[in-house]
Design a protein around this motif. Sequence first.
Motif, PDB file in Angstrom:
ATOM      1  N   ALA A 149       0.834  -1.209   0.000  1.00 36.91           N
ATOM      2  CA  ALA A 149       0.000   0.000   0.000  1.00 36.91           C
ATOM      3  C   ALA A 149       0.864   1.253   0.000  1.00 36.91           C
ATOM      4  O   ALA A 149       0.579   2.215  -0.730  1.00 36.91           O
ATOM      5  CB  ALA A 149      -0.932  -0.010   1.203  1.00 36.91           C
ATOM      6  N   LYS A 150       1.925   1.263   0.793  1.00 37.93           N
ATOM      7  CA  LYS A 150       2.820   2.426   0.829  1.00 37.93           C
ATOM      8  C   LYS A 150       3.499   2.621  -0.528  1.00 37.93           C
ATOM      9  O   LYS A 150       3.595   3.734  -1.030  1.00 37.93           O
ATOM     10  CB  LYS A 150       3.878   2.252   1.909  1.00 37.93           C
ATOM     11  N   LEU A 151       3.971   1.539  -1.112  1.00 38.76           N
ATOM     12  CA  LEU A 151       4.675   1.624  -2.390  1.00 38.76           C
ATOM     13  C   LEU A 151       3.751   2.114  -3.498  1.00 38.76           C
ATOM     14  O   LEU A 151       4.126   2.983  -4.290  1.00 38.76           O
ATOM     15  CB  LEU A 151       5.270   0.263  -2.755  1.00 38.76           C
ATOM     16  N   THR A 152       2.533   1.606  -3.560  1.00 41.52           N
ATOM     17  CA  THR A 152       1.621   1.996  -4.628  1.00 41.52           C
ATOM     18  C   THR A 152       1.090   3.414  -4.451  1.00 41.52           C
ATOM     19  O   THR A 152       0.589   3.999  -5.404  1.00 41.52           O
ATOM     20  CB  THR A 152       0.447   1.011  -4.763  1.00 41.52           C
ATOM     21  N   SER A 153       1.198   3.966  -3.242  1.00 37.21           N
ATOM     22  CA  SER A 153       0.725   5.342  -3.040  1.00 37.21           C
ATOM     23  C   SER A 153       1.773   6.369  -3.458  1.00 37.21           C
ATOM     24  O   SER A 153       1.468   7.554  -3.563  1.00 37.21           O
ATOM     25  CB  SER A 153       0.349   5.557  -1.574  1.00 37.21           C
ATOM     26  N   LEU A 154       2.990   5.933  -3.717  1.00 35.93           N
ATOM     27  CA  LEU A 154       4.055   6.854  -4.119  1.00 35.93           C
ATOM     28  C   LEU A 154       3.890   7.293  -5.565  1.00 35.93           C
ATOM     29  O   LEU A 154       3.363   6.556  -6.394  1.00 35.93           O
ATOM     30  CB  LEU A 154       5.418   6.177  -3.962  1.00 35.93           C
ATOM     31  N   ASN A 155       4.364   8.474  -5.860  1.00 34.52           N
ATOM     32  CA  ASN A 155       4.379   8.962  -7.231  1.00 34.52           C
ATOM     33  C   ASN A 155       5.583   8.330  -7.928  1.00 34.52           C
ATOM     34  O   ASN A 155       6.726   8.647  -7.589  1.00 34.52           O
ATOM     35  CB  ASN A 155       4.482  10.487  -7.242  1.00 34.52           C
ATOM     36  N   PRO A 156       5.375   7.457  -8.900  1.00 35.08           N
ATOM     37  CA  PRO A 156       6.492   6.740  -9.526  1.00 35.08           C
ATOM     38  C   PRO A 156       7.479   7.642 -10.254  1.00 35.08           C
ATOM     39  O   PRO A 156       8.599   7.245 -10.508  1.00 35.08           O
ATOM     40  CB  PRO A 156       5.808   5.775 -10.500  1.00 35.08           C
ATOM     41  N   ASP A 157       7.065   8.858 -10.576  1.00 29.24           N
ATOM     42  CA  ASP A 157       7.971   9.770 -11.275  1.00 29.24           C
ATOM     43  C   ASP A 157       8.825  10.582 -10.315  1.00 29.24           C
ATOM     44  O   ASP A 157       9.737  11.273 -10.733  1.00 29.24           O
ATOM     45  CB  ASP A 157       7.169  10.707 -12.175  1.00 29.24           C
ATOM     46  N   PRO A 163      16.376   2.737  -9.662  1.00 30.96           N
ATOM     47  CA  PRO A 163      17.521   2.548 -10.549  1.00 30.96           C
ATOM     48  C   PRO A 163      17.092   2.430 -12.011  1.00 30.96           C
ATOM     49  O   PRO A 163      16.030   1.883 -12.320  1.00 30.96           O
ATOM     50  CB  PRO A 163      18.143   1.237 -10.075  1.00 30.96           C
ATOM     51  N   ASP A 164      17.892   2.948 -12.906  1.00 27.86           N
ATOM     52  CA  ASP A 164      17.612   2.874 -14.335  1.00 27.86           C
ATOM     53  C   ASP A 164      18.133   1.541 -14.878  1.00 27.86           C
ATOM     54  O   ASP A 164      19.098   1.476 -15.632  1.00 27.86           O
ATOM     55  CB  ASP A 164      18.248   4.053 -15.065  1.00 27.86           C
ATOM     56  N   THR A 165      17.475   0.488 -14.438  1.00 23.92           N
ATOM     57  CA  THR A 165      17.783  -0.872 -14.883  1.00 23.92           C
ATOM     58  C   THR A 165      16.504  -1.472 -15.446  1.00 23.92           C
ATOM     59  O   THR A 165      15.439  -0.864 -15.354  1.00 23.92           O
ATOM     60  CB  THR A 165      18.270  -1.740 -13.710  1.00 23.92           C
ATOM     61  N   ASP A 166      16.605  -2.659 -16.015  1.00 15.72           N
ATOM     62  CA  ASP A 166      15.399  -3.321 -16.523  1.00 15.72           C
ATOM     63  C   ASP A 166      14.369  -3.506 -15.407  1.00 15.72           C
ATOM     64  O   ASP A 166      13.186  -3.217 -15.583  1.00 15.72           O
ATOM     65  CB  ASP A 166      15.735  -4.678 -17.144  1.00 15.72           C
ATOM     66  N   LYS A 167      14.829  -3.971 -14.240  1.00 14.09           N
ATOM     67  CA  LYS A 167      13.914  -4.168 -13.115  1.00 14.09           C
ATOM     68  C   LYS A 167      13.330  -2.840 -12.639  1.00 14.09           C
ATOM     69  O   LYS A 167      12.153  -2.752 -12.314  1.00 14.09           O
ATOM     70  CB  LYS A 167      14.625  -4.856 -11.952  1.00 14.09           C
ATOM     71  N   GLY A 168      14.161  -1.809 -12.587  1.00 15.67           N
ATOM     72  CA  GLY A 168      13.695  -0.489 -12.170  1.00 15.67           C
ATOM     73  C   GLY A 168      12.638   0.070 -13.110  1.00 15.67           C
ATOM     74  O   GLY A 168      11.638   0.630 -12.678  1.00 15.67           O
ATOM     75  N   ARG A 169      12.870  -0.085 -14.402  1.00 18.26           N
ATOM     76  CA  ARG A 169      11.895   0.400 -15.391  1.00 18.26           C
ATOM     77  C   ARG A 169      10.595  -0.384 -15.304  1.00 18.26           C
ATOM     78  O   ARG A 169       9.504   0.192 -15.429  1.00 18.26           O
ATOM     79  CB  ARG A 169      12.488   0.343 -16.794  1.00 18.26           C
ATOM     80  N   ARG A 170      10.668  -1.686 -15.062  1.00 15.91           N
ATOM     81  CA  ARG A 170       9.449  -2.488 -14.898  1.00 15.91           C
ATOM     82  C   ARG A 170       8.688  -2.064 -13.643  1.00 15.91           C
ATOM     83  O   ARG A 170       7.458  -1.968 -13.659  1.00 15.91           O
ATOM     84  CB  ARG A 170       9.784  -3.972 -14.842  1.00 15.91           C
ATOM     85  N   LEU A 171       9.426  -1.796 -12.558  1.00 18.43           N
ATOM     86  CA  LEU A 171       8.791  -1.345 -11.327  1.00 18.43           C
ATOM     87  C   LEU A 171       8.090  -0.009 -11.549  1.00 18.43           C
ATOM     88  O   LEU A 171       6.935   0.171 -11.167  1.00 18.43           O
ATOM     89  CB  LEU A 171       9.815  -1.222 -10.199  1.00 18.43           C
ATOM     90  N   ARG A 172       8.763   0.939 -12.191  1.00 15.53           N
ATOM     91  CA  ARG A 172       8.169   2.253 -12.442  1.00 15.53           C
ATOM     92  C   ARG A 172       6.908   2.112 -13.309  1.00 15.53           C
ATOM     93  O   ARG A 172       5.881   2.726 -13.039  1.00 15.53           O
ATOM     94  CB  ARG A 172       9.164   3.177 -13.115  1.00 15.53           C
ATOM     95  N   ALA A 173       6.974   1.286 -14.337  1.00 14.48           N
ATOM     96  CA  ALA A 173       5.808   1.076 -15.204  1.00 14.48           C
ATOM     97  C   ALA A 173       4.655   0.441 -14.425  1.00 14.48           C
ATOM     98  O   ALA A 173       3.497   0.836 -14.590  1.00 14.48           O
ATOM     99  CB  ALA A 173       6.197   0.198 -16.396  1.00 14.48           C
ATOM    100  N   SER A 174       4.970  -0.504 -13.565  1.00 14.97           N
ATOM    101  CA  SER A 174       3.937  -1.140 -12.749  1.00 14.97           C
ATOM    102  C   SER A 174       3.295  -0.138 -11.796  1.00 14.97           C
ATOM    103  O   SER A 174       2.072  -0.121 -11.641  1.00 14.97           O
ATOM    104  CB  SER A 174       4.524  -2.293 -11.938  1.00 14.97           C
TER     105      SER A 174
END
Length: 54
Positions: A16-24, A29-40
């Motif tokens: 809940a805390k993570l999803t309430s954050l503004n992803p921008d 990190p600018d990695t494949d996993k980081g980009r997937r997390l930001r998109a999610s």
Amino acid sequence: MHTAHLRGHDPAEHIAKLTSLNPDRIKIPDTDKGRRLRASLRTLRPAQNPHPQP
């Protein structure tokens, strides 16, 4: 979340805390996993807030 789950903690609060954050605005990190997390997070945030800010 994975570590919390392994330790027997309920990850719902952390999720809940993570999803309430503004992803921008958070540092991811600018990695494949980081980009997937930001998109999610971007897809989850509008579902949480029916009136998202531009």
